[in-house]
Write a protein that holds these residues in place. Structure first.
Motif, PDB file in Angstrom:
ATOM      1  N   UNK A 138      32.166  41.106  66.273  1.00 17.97           N
ATOM      2  CA  UNK A 138      33.128  42.423  66.192  1.00 17.97           C
ATOM      3  C   UNK A 138      33.429  42.783  64.631  1.00 17.97           C
ATOM      4  N   UNK A 139      32.496  42.544  63.687  1.00 22.32           N
ATOM      5  CA  UNK A 139      32.719  42.853  62.223  1.00 22.32           C
ATOM      6  C   UNK A 139      32.791  44.238  62.291  1.00 22.32           C
ATOM      7  N   UNK A 140      33.817  44.924  61.462  1.00 20.39           N
ATOM      8  CA  UNK A 140      33.867  46.255  61.363  1.00 20.39           C
ATOM      9  C   UNK A 140      34.374  46.882  62.372  1.00 20.39           C
ATOM     10  N   UNK A 141      34.748  46.323  63.532  1.00 18.65           N
ATOM     11  CA  UNK A 141      35.620  46.971  64.640  1.00 18.65           C
ATOM     12  C   UNK A 141      37.090  47.355  64.328  1.00 18.65           C
ATOM     13  N   UNK A 142      37.629  48.395  65.084  1.00 20.65           N
ATOM     14  CA  UNK A 142      39.042  48.557  64.935  1.00 20.65           C
ATOM     15  C   UNK A 142      39.744  47.452  65.891  1.00 20.65           C
ATOM     16  N   UNK A 143      41.165  47.232  65.222  1.00 21.92           N
ATOM     17  CA  UNK A 143      41.960  46.240  66.178  1.00 21.92           C
ATOM     18  C   UNK A 143      43.032  47.344  66.945  1.00 21.92           C
ATOM     19  N   UNK A 183      67.709  40.523  65.592  1.00 21.37           N
ATOM     20  CA  UNK A 183      67.574  40.459  64.393  1.00 21.37           C
ATOM     21  C   UNK A 183      66.077  40.058  64.111  1.00 21.37           C
ATOM     22  N   UNK A 184      65.348  40.984  63.242  1.00 20.76           N
ATOM     23  CA  UNK A 184      63.903  40.402  62.926  1.00 20.76           C
ATOM     24  C   UNK A 184      63.863  39.798  61.452  1.00 20.76           C
ATOM     25  N   UNK A 185      64.953  39.347  60.682  1.00 17.72           N
ATOM     26  CA  UNK A 185      64.865  38.833  59.585  1.00 17.72           C
ATOM     27  C   UNK A 185      64.031  37.614  59.620  1.00 17.72           C
ATOM     28  N   UNK A 186      64.462  36.580  60.300  1.00 19.59           N
ATOM     29  CA  UNK A 186      63.686  35.186  60.465  1.00 19.59           C
ATOM     30  C   UNK A 186      61.999  35.771  60.684  1.00 19.59           C
ATOM     31  N   UNK A 187      61.859  36.342  61.779  1.00 17.58           N
ATOM     32  CA  UNK A 187      60.546  36.786  62.007  1.00 17.58           C
ATOM     33  C   UNK A 187      59.930  37.451  60.876  1.00 17.58           C
ATOM     34  N   UNK A 188      60.338  38.297  60.342  1.00 14.88           N
ATOM     35  CA  UNK A 188      59.808  38.948  59.280  1.00 14.88           C
ATOM     36  C   UNK A 188      59.296  37.769  57.978  1.00 14.88           C
ATOM     37  N   UNK A 189      60.219  37.132  57.698  1.00  4.94           N
ATOM     38  CA  UNK A 189      59.761  36.099  56.762  1.00  4.94           C
ATOM     39  C   UNK A 189      58.687  35.216  57.295  1.00  4.94           C
ATOM     40  N   UNK A 190      58.436  34.858  58.826  1.00  4.02           N
ATOM     41  CA  UNK A 190      57.439  34.322  59.229  1.00  4.02           C
ATOM     42  C   UNK A 190      56.130  34.832  59.149  1.00  4.02           C
ATOM     43  N   UNK A 191      56.232  36.171  59.601  1.00  4.35           N
ATOM     44  CA  UNK A 191      55.012  36.935  59.938  1.00  4.35           C
ATOM     45  C   UNK A 191      54.450  37.954  58.776  1.00  4.35           C
ATOM     46  N   UNK A 192      55.504  37.846  57.655  1.00  7.04           N
ATOM     47  CA  UNK A 192      55.077  38.690  56.489  1.00  7.04           C
ATOM     48  C   UNK A 192      55.385  40.307  56.369  1.00  7.04           C
ATOM     49  N   UNK A 193      56.434  40.611  57.104  1.00  8.43           N
ATOM     50  CA  UNK A 193      56.922  42.145  56.955  1.00  8.43           C
ATOM     51  C   UNK A 193      58.456  42.074  56.780  1.00  8.43           C
ATOM     52  N   UNK A 194      59.000  43.008  56.127  1.00  9.05           N
ATOM     53  CA  UNK A 194      60.263  43.270  55.773  1.00  9.05           C
ATOM     54  C   UNK A 194      61.142  43.389  57.317  1.00  9.05           C
ATOM     55  N   UNK A 195      61.835  42.505  57.750  1.00  6.57           N
ATOM     56  CA  UNK A 195      62.606  42.440  58.761  1.00  6.57           C
ATOM     57  C   UNK A 195      64.182  42.428  58.513  1.00  6.57           C
ATOM     58  N   UNK A 196      64.610  42.299  57.201  1.00  8.09           N
ATOM     59  CA  UNK A 196      66.127  42.310  56.680  1.00  8.09           C
ATOM     60  C   UNK A 196      66.693  43.748  57.193  1.00  8.09           C
ATOM     61  N   UNK A 240      50.441  43.102  61.357  1.00 12.55           N
ATOM     62  CA  UNK A 240      49.951  43.870  60.216  1.00 12.55           C
ATOM     63  C   UNK A 240      49.841  43.375  58.835  1.00 12.55           C
ATOM     64  N   UNK A 241      50.547  42.195  58.455  1.00 11.91           N
ATOM     65  CA  UNK A 241      50.246  41.596  57.480  1.00 11.91           C
ATOM     66  C   UNK A 241      48.716  40.915  57.081  1.00 11.91           C
ATOM     67  N   UNK A 245      56.394  45.258  73.887  1.00 10.99           N
ATOM     68  CA  UNK A 245      55.894  43.853  73.556  1.00 10.99           C
ATOM     69  C   UNK A 245      54.721  44.598  72.501  1.00 10.99           C
ATOM     70  N   UNK A 246      53.718  45.381  72.728  1.00 15.48           N
ATOM     71  CA  UNK A 246      52.621  45.838  71.645  1.00 15.48           C
ATOM     72  C   UNK A 246      53.334  46.319  70.269  1.00 15.48           C
ATOM     73  N   UNK A 247      54.073  47.149  70.552  1.00 15.81           N
ATOM     74  CA  UNK A 247      54.807  47.722  69.279  1.00 15.81           C
ATOM     75  C   UNK A 247      55.275  46.455  68.176  1.00 15.81           C
ATOM     76  N   UNK A 248      56.133  45.540  69.014  1.00 12.47           N
ATOM     77  CA  UNK A 248      56.697  44.436  68.176  1.00 12.47           C
ATOM     78  C   UNK A 248      55.347  43.491  67.738  1.00 12.47           C
ATOM     79  N   UNK A 249      54.384  43.157  68.589  1.00 11.73           N
ATOM     80  CA  UNK A 249      53.417  42.366  68.131  1.00 11.73           C
ATOM     81  C   UNK A 249      52.587  43.277  66.943  1.00 11.73           C
ATOM     82  N   UNK A 250      52.404  44.442  67.076  1.00  8.15           N
ATOM     83  CA  UNK A 250      51.778  44.829  66.180  1.00  8.15           C
ATOM     84  C   UNK A 250      52.369  44.880  64.581  1.00  8.15           C
ATOM     85  N   UNK A 251      53.789  44.934  64.655  1.00 11.48           N
ATOM     86  CA  UNK A 251      54.550  44.852  63.468  1.00 11.48           C
ATOM     87  C   UNK A 251      54.320  43.381  62.943  1.00 11.48           C
ATOM     88  N   UNK A 252      54.221  42.369  63.740  1.00  9.47           N
ATOM     89  CA  UNK A 252      53.867  41.135  63.287  1.00  9.47           C
ATOM     90  C   UNK A 252      52.521  40.505  62.820  1.00  9.47           C
TER      91      UNK A 252
END
Length: 444
Positions: free
Chosen positions: A232-237, A161-174, A257-258, A248-255
């Motif tokens: 690195x101002x103006x660079x893409x992440x 479940x991503x519910x707790x992680x969503x509240x921590x990192x600012x995304x909808x994990x419910x 994004x906020x 791992x990269x997919x889940x990290x990118x979700x965390x």
């Protein structure tokens, strides 16, 4: 064969050209439009970063399969020197991992902003944060499976479940879920990035989330604090990974994004069990997932494994040939009717009835655990499908691949093939993408 025929007939009725080999039912072949050319260039440009974090072991392997095992020794001796870098953790005494990273990407040692080669099951995989000034990007790259510890992380397949992680990192994990093993690794990396504020300082972003103290003193915080960071101002992440690293990269990118809403993610050959259905659909906004041919891992999920088990047992129940004849069919073509009974012709014997009962029992037991949460590949899927094989000599064949967008529904079946593992190897994925880009992009 029956499935291939059905796909070809469906594409013919839609007026779509039918390639000879591996195109999926939902495939939308790429035309050479400006948008698709830019997408191909984007996918190709980050393949060196994807390969780089695999280190010297992949370098030796790549030369060994070309029957030049000693060439890699000379390469290792000529690798860029990287001694004394405070921003690198857990490398070996000769700094081979860091040197190989530099060799693959053509970056300088000052462009390695932080790298960790620690490998702990369900906790840490090697990763690096790089500044690529040519691409105007800050690149986070994460390694795929290369050790027993990585395999243990892979098999932690239960939806988390991503519910707790969503509240921590600012995304909808419910009511959203992710692969548990990948999540545990991504969560720890996210905490470290928040604590050392490396990405925030590089990209000029003010941190919105308070960092939690880690259980132990994090070496990355000291390493980053003592290092001089480039502007690195103006660079893409861009978050990059292959296989396990892609998950791992997919889940990290979700965390992330906020705080970094414009980030992008490239998940090469990512397993088919990273996000639940709804989250996989949402992640199309920022994740691209390229894979090659009949890559087994890209089709791998709990559901596909259950289907494969059921199909294997069904083939055993329908078998009408001896084991010797079945093995012979591997290298000599045989009619399917000589190997298997049709469904209505299966003899009524105790052994076959027992297999039928076993199939039903296994199906019911599996539904009780995981089938209620279907898991999928993240993001938009780009399939590099083999469309032609050209024989250049007695021992050499050249395979031509074509990119296409495909739907998640085409990823539910494991395709048994002699290339199902080779199509997943990072060096081969990079080779095919570069070969296709050379043909697809004008003046490449």
């Amino acid at each position: 064969w029956e499935k291939t025929q059905a796909i070809q007939e469906k594409r013919k009725t839609k007026g779509i050209a039918v390639p000879k080999f591996e195109m999926k039912t939902s495939a939308q072949s790429w035309e050479k439009t400006e948008e698709n050319i830019e997408m191909m260039r984007y996918i190709q440009q980050y393949t060196p970063h994807m390969l780089s974090v695999y280190g010297w072991k992949l370098l030796v392997y790549m030369d060994t399969i070309e029957l030049r095992p000693f060439r890699s020794m000379a390469k290792l001796l000529r690798l860029p020197m990287s001694s004394g870098l405070q921003s690198v953790q857990s490398d070996n005494c000769c700094r081979c991992e860091t040197s190989t990273l530099l060799a693959h990407t053509d970056l300088s040692s000052g462009d390695i902003l932080y790298a960790s080669f620690a490998n702990v099951e369900g906790e840490a995989v090697p990763y690096a944060v790089l500044a690529d000034h040519n691409l105007k990007s800050v690149v986070f790259t994460c390694r795929g499976s290369l050790s027993l510890q990585d395999i243990i992380t892979d098999i932690l397949i239960e939806p988390h479940s991503l519910a707790a992680s969503g509240r921590k990192w600012g995304f909808d994990g419910e009511k959203h879920y992710a692969h548990k093993g990948f999540f545990l690794v991504a969560e720890l990396i996210r905490k470290r990035l928040q604590q050392n504020q490396l990405l925030h300082r590089l990209l000029g972003v003010y941190p919105k989330i308070e960092a939690d103290p880690l259980e132990e003193t994090d070496p990355s915080t000291k390493a980053v604090a003592e290092g001089d960071l480039p502007d690195c101002s103006g660079y893409d992440l861009v978050i990059v990974g292959h296989s396990l690293g892609g998950g791992v990269a997919s889940i990290l990118s979700l965390m992330l994004r906020s705080e970094f809403p414009n980030l992008k993610c490239l998940a090469y050959s990512v397993p088919g069990c990273v996000f639940d259905t709804a989250l996989a659909e949402k992640s199309k906004d920022w994740i691209i997932s390229p894979f090659v041919g009949k890559d087994m891992v890209a089709h791998l999920s709990w559901e596909s494994l259950l289907r494969m088990r059921a199909r294997t047992l069904d083939m055993l129940r329908r078998s009408r040939a001896s084991k010797g004849e079945i093995y012979e069919s591997v290298y000599r073509k045989k009619k399917l009717s000589n190997l298997l009974y049709d469904a209505h012709e299966i003899p009524d014997t105790p052994a076959r009835n027992e297999i039928t009962n076993q199939i039903q029992e296994l199906s019911m037991s599996a539904k009780a655990k995981f089938e209620r949460i279907p898991m999928h590949n993240p993001g938009r899927l780009v399939h590099f499908a083999k469309v032609k094989t050209t024989k250049q000599s007695r021992f050499k064949r050249v395979r031509t691949y074509s990119p296409s967008w495909i739907d998640q529904d085409d990823m539910h079946e494991l395709e048994i093939s002699t290339r199902m593992l080779l199509d997943h190897f990072p060096n081969y994925v990079a080779f095919i993408i570069n070969q296709t880009a050379h043909e697809f992009i004008p003046e490449f």
